[in-house]
Write a protein that holds these residues in place. Sequence first.
Motif, short mmCIF file in Angstrom:
data_model
loop_
_atom_site.label_atom_id
_atom_site.label_comp_id
_atom_site.label_asym_id
_atom_site.label_seq_id
_atom_site.Cartn_x
_atom_site.Cartn_y
_atom_site.Cartn_z
N VAL A 1 0.87 -1.18 0.00
CA VAL A 1 0.00 0.00 0.00
C VAL A 1 0.90 1.22 0.00
CG1 VAL A 1 -1.94 1.13 1.13
CG2 VAL A 1 -1.64 -1.33 1.40
N ALA B 1 -4.80 0.62 4.53
CA ALA B 1 -4.08 -0.62 4.89
C ALA B 1 -4.65 -1.22 6.19
CB ALA B 1 -2.59 -0.33 5.05
N LEU C 1 0.24 -7.23 8.96
CA LEU C 1 0.44 -5.90 8.40
C LEU C 1 1.80 -5.41 8.87
CD1 LEU C 1 -0.33 -3.16 7.12
CD2 LEU C 1 -1.63 -2.64 9.17
N PHE D 1 0.08 -7.49 4.27
CA PHE D 1 -0.03 -6.11 3.80
C PHE D 1 1.23 -5.36 4.20
CE2 PHE D 1 -4.43 -7.32 3.77
CZ PHE D 1 -5.04 -6.50 2.83
N ASP E 1 2.54 -1.48 4.51
CA ASP E 1 2.34 -0.03 4.42
C ASP E 1 3.71 0.54 4.06
OD1 ASP E 1 1.79 2.64 4.74
OD2 ASP E 1 0.69 2.39 6.63
#
Length: 389
Positions: free
Chosen positions: A144, A157, A174, A257, A259
């Motif tokens: 992201v 995110a 994440l 994910f 960031d």
Amino acid sequence: MTSTRSGTPNAKIFVSDHDSEGVIRQSLNDLGVSDAEFVTGNIETAAAALATQTSPKLLIVDVSGVADPVSRIDELAERCEPDVGVIVIGDRNDIILYRNLKNAGVVEYFFKPLVRDVVKRTCNNVLTGNNKQSTPRAAKLIFVVGLRGGVGATTIATNAAWYLAEVRQRWVMLADLDLYSGDAALQLDVSPSHALREAFAKPERVDKLFIERGRIHAAERLDLLASLESLGEPFTIDESAVLSLLGKLQQRYRFVFVDLPVRAAIGIIRVLHQPSTCLLVSNGSLASAREVARWRARIGANTPERRTLHILNMSGAPGSLPKAEFLRAAGQSPDIIIPYDREIAVASNRGITATQKCASLNQGIVRLLRDLMGEPEEAPRSMLSRIFG
Ligand SMILES: Nc1ncnc2c1ncn2[C@@H]1O[C@H](COP(=O)(O)OP(=O)(O)OP(=O)(O)O)[C@@H](O)[C@H]1O
Ligand SMILES: [Mg+2]
């Protein structure tokens, strides 16, 4: 014999007929497994149950009479922890089905009637960690990237990761690669740790135990790696350390994910070329639209393994370009549009449970996740189903 996952039985068996159940029960007895849990059912029962339970080490599921067993296995796999060993039993002696199931990561497929010695040997291999197959499927990787500061990348995110873990019951990691000013932990109401810095400083030390110790538990199925390092200690992230960490995380989760601050993304372009989805997040400004075009060109055309999606966030906020001008500057239409909504900004001060309730954000997140999970768009509901549904 083998250790359990905190109170979870070593083996769960979802089987529809008594003969197969008898053979499996006897095989596990022979191996000294005393905590196997038997459920009369099939792969669909298993998928429903495992959506809310911790995965066992060994899972045996019946696909007899199930129309599309390989798709059902894919769905089941996404709900299980990656290192579970799955044995499938069924009523079809079919080499193509066998091959497809093996390709989907299944340890073994047996058709009925089951043979006790063979079942016993395979169960033993799974329970003792000796199964050669069962290469866990790597997690889907999603970057992201906020193309300008404050465009809402972290909001997207964190909300996508949270929704996927809490509503869709997937195992999610994440990683916030903004080591100095990242606020994913803040948005998820948890405290950062120093694990990421350590992971990048000494990549060779990163193993299963390191991840287990360093991760921050944000929800039942959502873990976070996030730091807030001292501003007095500058630190550059090495591309191969990122690749190494992501590879390890992908073995432990279903969705990872990342960031990724845009200034860090510039230096790690190889990372963005991993099989993945790269979400370019912009707002509606001219500066942001130009960055979309520049980053699409920088990353290059989509391939079967890797693609770029553009999320236009805060659409309609003061200062946004008219649609036609935005399109001209960005080069193509956004894939997903999330409107500017003051409610989102206000809710963000109250944390993730408040932002999850913002309908405008949620609609965008649901569309995004459907796309990431390869699910078809919901068909518009007919007049009759709206009245009677
Ligand atoms: N669609 C939206 N409408 C209104 N406000 C939004 C929207 N999306 C995000 N925001 C708000 O914008 C602010 C910045 O969001 P966020 O921190 O997610 O951006 P970012 O791109 O990660 O910023 P940074 O560059 O600091 O990493 C937050 O207060 C957030 O609540
Ligand atoms: Mg951010």
